[in-house]
Design a protein around this motif. Sequence first.
Motif, PDB file in Angstrom:
ATOM      1  N   ASP A 279       0.823  -1.216   0.000  1.00  0.00           N
ATOM      2  CA  ASP A 279       0.000   0.000   0.000  1.00  0.00           C
ATOM      3  C   ASP A 279       0.853   1.261   0.000  1.00  0.00           C
ATOM      4  OD1 ASP A 279      -2.543  -1.176  -0.018  1.00  0.00           O
ATOM      5  OD2 ASP A 279      -2.546  -1.421   2.158  1.00  0.00           O
ATOM      6  N   PHE A 280       2.072   1.151   0.519  1.00  0.00           N
ATOM      7  CA  PHE A 280       2.906   2.329   0.730  1.00  0.00           C
ATOM      8  C   PHE A 280       4.116   2.371  -0.201  1.00  0.00           C
ATOM      9  CE2 PHE A 280       0.865   0.949   4.717  1.00  0.00           C
ATOM     10  CZ  PHE A 280      -0.107   1.943   4.759  1.00  0.00           C
ATOM     11  N   ALA A 281       4.010   1.648  -1.302  1.00  0.00           N
ATOM     12  CA  ALA A 281       5.085   1.664  -2.294  1.00  0.00           C
ATOM     13  C   ALA A 281       5.274   3.063  -2.879  1.00  0.00           C
ATOM     14  CB  ALA A 281       4.782   0.664  -3.400  1.00  0.00           C
ATOM     15  N   HIS A 282       4.190   3.836  -2.925  1.00  0.00           N
ATOM     16  CA  HIS A 282       4.255   5.224  -3.397  1.00  0.00           C
ATOM     17  C   HIS A 282       3.999   6.188  -2.248  1.00  0.00           C
ATOM     18  CE1 HIS A 282       4.530   3.908  -7.558  1.00  0.00           C
ATOM     19  NE2 HIS A 282       3.555   3.057  -7.306  1.00  0.00           N
ATOM     20  N   ASP A 283       4.482   5.847  -1.071  1.00  0.00           N
ATOM     21  CA  ASP A 283       4.319   6.655   0.139  1.00  0.00           C
ATOM     22  C   ASP A 283       2.904   6.483   0.685  1.00  0.00           C
ATOM     23  OD1 ASP A 283       6.080   8.696   1.695  1.00  0.00           O
ATOM     24  OD2 ASP A 283       4.111   9.660   1.595  1.00  0.00           O
ATOM     25  N   ALA A 284       2.099   7.523   0.704  1.00  0.00           N
ATOM     26  CA  ALA A 284       0.792   7.465   1.368  1.00  0.00           C
ATOM     27  C   ALA A 284      -0.320   7.071   0.401  1.00  0.00           C
ATOM     28  CB  ALA A 284       0.471   8.818   1.993  1.00  0.00           C
ATOM     29  N   ILE A 285      -1.361   6.459   0.958  1.00  0.00           N
ATOM     30  CA  ILE A 285      -2.653   6.373   0.278  1.00  0.00           C
ATOM     31  C   ILE A 285      -3.332   7.725   0.489  1.00  0.00           C
ATOM     32  CG2 ILE A 285      -4.908   5.248   0.254  1.00  0.00           C
ATOM     33  CD1 ILE A 285      -3.507   2.795   1.544  1.00  0.00           C
ATOM     34  N   ILE A 286      -3.714   8.400  -0.583  1.00  0.00           N
ATOM     35  CA  ILE A 286      -4.295   9.732  -0.471  1.00  0.00           C
ATOM     36  C   ILE A 286      -5.726   9.678  -0.991  1.00  0.00           C
ATOM     37  CG2 ILE A 286      -4.100  12.152  -1.150  1.00  0.00           C
ATOM     38  CD1 ILE A 286      -1.087  11.667  -1.500  1.00  0.00           C
ATOM     39  N   LEU A 287      -6.670   9.998  -0.111  1.00  0.00           N
ATOM     40  CA  LEU A 287      -8.091   9.916  -0.426  1.00  0.00           C
ATOM     41  C   LEU A 287      -8.681  11.317  -0.466  1.00  0.00           C
ATOM     42  CD1 LEU A 287      -8.972   7.081   2.130  1.00  0.00           C
ATOM     43  CD2 LEU A 287      -8.277   6.796  -0.266  1.00  0.00           C
ATOM     44  N   LYS A 288      -9.401  11.637  -1.524  1.00  0.00           N
ATOM     45  CA  LYS A 288     -10.090  12.929  -1.594  1.00  0.00           C
ATOM     46  C   LYS A 288     -11.318  12.856  -0.707  1.00  0.00           C
ATOM     47  CE  LYS A 288     -10.737  17.114  -3.276  1.00  0.00           C
ATOM     48  NZ  LYS A 288     -11.516  17.608  -2.128  1.00  0.00           N
ATOM     49  N   ALA A 289     -11.415  13.786   0.233  1.00  0.00           N
ATOM     50  CA  ALA A 289     -12.509  13.756   1.196  1.00  0.00           C
ATOM     51  C   ALA A 289     -13.739  14.471   0.635  1.00  0.00           C
ATOM     52  CB  ALA A 289     -12.083  14.413   2.499  1.00  0.00           C
ATOM     53  N   PRO A 290     -14.929  13.939   0.849  1.00  0.00           N
ATOM     54  CA  PRO A 290     -16.143  14.627   0.439  1.00  0.00           C
ATOM     55  C   PRO A 290     -16.476  15.756   1.418  1.00  0.00           C
ATOM     56  CG  PRO A 290     -16.702  12.614   1.589  1.00  0.00           C
ATOM     57  CD  PRO A 290     -15.206  12.641   1.496  1.00  0.00           C
ATOM     58  N   GLU A 291     -17.459  16.576   1.069  1.00  0.00           N
ATOM     59  CA  GLU A 291     -17.912  17.608   2.001  1.00  0.00           C
ATOM     60  C   GLU A 291     -18.528  16.948   3.227  1.00  0.00           C
ATOM     61  OE1 GLU A 291     -20.502  20.434   0.212  1.00  0.00           O
ATOM     62  OE2 GLU A 291     -19.042  21.099  -1.275  1.00  0.00           O
ATOM     63  N   GLY A 292     -18.504  17.684   4.337  1.00  0.00           N
ATOM     64  CA  GLY A 292     -19.050  17.152   5.585  1.00  0.00           C
ATOM     65  C   GLY A 292     -18.014  16.349   6.332  1.00  0.00           C
ATOM     66  N   SER A 293     -18.457  15.399   7.124  1.00  0.00           N
ATOM     67  CA  SER A 293     -17.539  14.635   7.966  1.00  0.00           C
ATOM     68  C   SER A 293     -17.082  13.363   7.259  1.00  0.00           C
ATOM     69  CB  SER A 293     -18.202  14.278   9.298  1.00  0.00           C
ATOM     70  OG  SER A 293     -19.263  13.360   9.091  1.00  0.00           O
ATOM     71  N   THR A 294     -15.869  12.954   7.601  1.00  0.00           N
ATOM     72  CA  THR A 294     -15.286  11.720   7.083  1.00  0.00           C
ATOM     73  C   THR A 294     -14.653  10.975   8.243  1.00  0.00           C
ATOM     74  OG1 THR A 294     -14.753  12.825   4.987  1.00  0.00           O
ATOM     75  CG2 THR A 294     -13.685  10.720   5.417  1.00  0.00           C
ATOM     76  N   GLU A 295     -14.861   9.663   8.298  1.00  0.00           N
ATOM     77  CA  GLU A 295     -14.298   8.878   9.400  1.00  0.00           C
ATOM     78  C   GLU A 295     -13.578   7.650   8.853  1.00  0.00           C
ATOM     79  OE1 GLU A 295     -16.218   8.561  13.343  1.00  0.00           O
ATOM     80  OE2 GLU A 295     -16.422   6.413  12.848  1.00  0.00           O
ATOM     81  N   LEU A 296     -12.348   7.469   9.338  1.00  0.00           N
ATOM     82  CA  LEU A 296     -11.583   6.256   9.069  1.00  0.00           C
ATOM     83  C   LEU A 296     -11.340   5.538  10.387  1.00  0.00           C
ATOM     84  CD1 LEU A 296      -8.776   7.369   6.554  1.00  0.00           C
ATOM     85  CD2 LEU A 296     -11.056   6.474   6.040  1.00  0.00           C
ATOM     86  N   THR A 297     -11.326   4.205  10.345  1.00  0.00           N
ATOM     87  CA  THR A 297     -11.112   3.397  11.545  1.00  0.00           C
ATOM     88  C   THR A 297     -10.019   2.373  11.285  1.00  0.00           C
ATOM     89  OG1 THR A 297     -13.412   3.639  12.281  1.00  0.00           O
ATOM     90  CG2 THR A 297     -12.146   1.807  13.204  1.00  0.00           C
TER      91      THR A 297
ATOM     92  N   GLY B 164      -4.976  11.124   4.492  1.00  0.00           N
ATOM     93  CA  GLY B 164      -3.820  10.309   4.173  1.00  0.00           C
ATOM     94  C   GLY B 164      -3.752   9.091   5.082  1.00  0.00           C
ATOM     95  N   ILE B 165      -3.373   7.961   4.510  1.00  0.00           N
ATOM     96  CA  ILE B 165      -3.070   6.744   5.274  1.00  0.00           C
ATOM     97  C   ILE B 165      -1.621   6.408   4.951  1.00  0.00           C
ATOM     98  CG2 ILE B 165      -3.675   4.343   5.736  1.00  0.00           C
ATOM     99  CD1 ILE B 165      -6.413   4.922   4.432  1.00  0.00           C
ATOM    100  N   TRP B 166      -0.785   6.330   5.983  1.00  0.00           N
ATOM    101  CA  TRP B 166       0.648   6.209   5.707  1.00  0.00           C
ATOM    102  C   TRP B 166       1.351   5.287   6.683  1.00  0.00           C
ATOM    103  CZ3 TRP B 166       4.942   8.013   8.710  1.00  0.00           C
ATOM    104  CH2 TRP B 166       6.190   7.866   8.063  1.00  0.00           C
ATOM    105  N   SER B 167       2.271   4.516   6.147  1.00  0.00           N
ATOM    106  CA  SER B 167       3.300   3.843   6.922  1.00  0.00           C
ATOM    107  C   SER B 167       4.514   3.750   6.009  1.00  0.00           C
ATOM    108  CB  SER B 167       2.855   2.463   7.399  1.00  0.00           C
ATOM    109  OG  SER B 167       3.816   1.907   8.281  1.00  0.00           O
ATOM    110  N   LYS B 168       5.499   2.979   6.411  1.00  0.00           N
ATOM    111  CA  LYS B 168       6.652   2.742   5.548  1.00  0.00           C
ATOM    112  C   LYS B 168       6.502   1.387   4.876  1.00  0.00           C
ATOM    113  CE  LYS B 168      10.012   5.769   7.672  1.00  0.00           C
ATOM    114  NZ  LYS B 168      11.427   5.928   8.050  1.00  0.00           N
TER     115      LYS B 168
END
Length: 297
Positions: free
Chosen positions: A193-211, A243-247
């Motif tokens: 998942d992190f071969a290109h650094d971070a997973i970058i997600l475009k957030a919609p308007e309003g609230s966004t939750e990741l778990t 962003g979701i990131w690890s090495k």
Amino acid sequence: MNDYQLTNKYLTVGIKSAGAELTSIKANDDGYEYLWQGDPAIWKRHAPILFPIVGRLQDDSYFFQDKEYHMSQHGFARDMDWKTVSSSSTKLVMQIQSTEETLAHYPFKFSLQVMYELNDRQLKVDYQVRNTDEKTMFFSIGGHPAFNADFASATVSADKATFDHYVLAGNYLNPQAIGQFDFSSAHQISRSDFAHDAIILKAPEGSTELTLRTDVATKHLSSNSLRKTASVSINAVNLEFFGIWSKATDDAPFVALEPWWGVADTIDTNKKLADKLGIMPLAVNKEKVFHYSMRFL
């Protein structure tokens, strides 16, 4: 390491004045540490505050009013000493202001406050940016908390089924989405998942939750089990990106969930700060507040 401590029935939170950075988030019942402990051999930070940029500038530089300025990745707030505005057992407010040194890299006078507030199993984070200059200022801001994770079991889920998915080309953002990132079911985290650094997600308007969920071993559980599932949920409002990131290396047992009101320079940037993707203008004597919260189970 901890200059401040917040505590209630469920959690104990450590914070240091350097960078106003979270350094520990522990469960009181079994002592489990949610927050990555900043092993300098892998990644020395825990949860830096990103300001006045998010990500990297092309050539670590930009132009404002035809003058070139230099700034390193994620800006300088994470490396400044913050002052205490107010504190209690469950709430801490800290602040930095522009200095001669910051003005050499970022030509705007400002004040920035962070508020941490502990409520049950939730830690609230507010950033308040105020323009104290005599001209419109341009900035981005974001959080970068990283959490201990066992990659054999770690998953990330979301409250939206799909997000536009972006990637970095080197250190800079490809401004064209590469497709949709599917959260119709929990995503099993892997090093690829992190071969290109971070997973970058475009957030919609309003609230966004990741778990983030991960199975962890602990010697402190009151039950007979030696494992439990730890869960961290981050909810943020009116983001630009998540962003979701690890090495990509096996020796980095953490996952960062990063709410960003901004993003790295694009590969086609003209390097003008006012034109930067995700940059925000703030009028003279105005302020803007950015909010996210973390829930721990």
